[in-house]
Motif scaffolding. Structure first.
Motif: not given
Length: 144
Positions: A129-131, A134
């Motif tokens: 998943d993206e944060t 990164g």
């Protein structure tokens, strides 16, 4: 929590020095003093053997006073004692100073913290998943 311990040293069992201490001081168990030359490392025996419950580890950490005053630390800090290890606890001391240091019998050389840990079961994926962070690391947030 009660933990089984065998003490083959001639020193008292590890204990907390203050009521709110997280770590217990661990003492060297030596038949003669050990000299640590600058940048040298040695395995220091403790005479202690423990049996930890599953899901716990003993973390061996440097003592701040030895580190500040003499440059003495643990080479693999924190050292981990696993729940299934039954041998003598040995401490890998390193002298990071420019002066020799003598370790004496009974000297408090590190501290032990008992900590719980989780077991991991890997879940393979193709993407994560993206944060906001990164892949940023190693100073990515700047100096301020």
């Amino acid at each position: 929590m009660k933990i089984k311990i065998v003490n083959k040293s001639h020193h008292p069992l590890p204990q907390y020095e203050t009521p709110l201490s997280a770590g217990m001081d661990i003492r060297a168990n030596l038949s003669a003093p050990v000299e640590l030359k600058p940048l040298a490392r040695k395995l220091i025996p403790t005479g202690l053997y423990i049996s930890l419950p599953e899901g716990f580890e003993a973390q061996m950490r440097p003592r701040s006073g030895l580190a500040l005053r003499h440059g003495i630390s643990l080479l693999n800090t924190p050292g981990t004692i696993d729940a299934d290890y039954r041998g003598e606890i040995g401490i890998i001391l390193v002298n990071l100073s420019s002066e020799p240091f003598v370790v004496s019998d009974g000297e408090r050389i590190c501290q032990m913290v008992i900590a719980s840990h989780a077991k991991v079961e890997w879940q393979p994926e193709e993407l994560l998943d993206e944060t906001a962070r990164g892949a940023g690391g190693f100073g990515h947030t700047g100096k301020q």
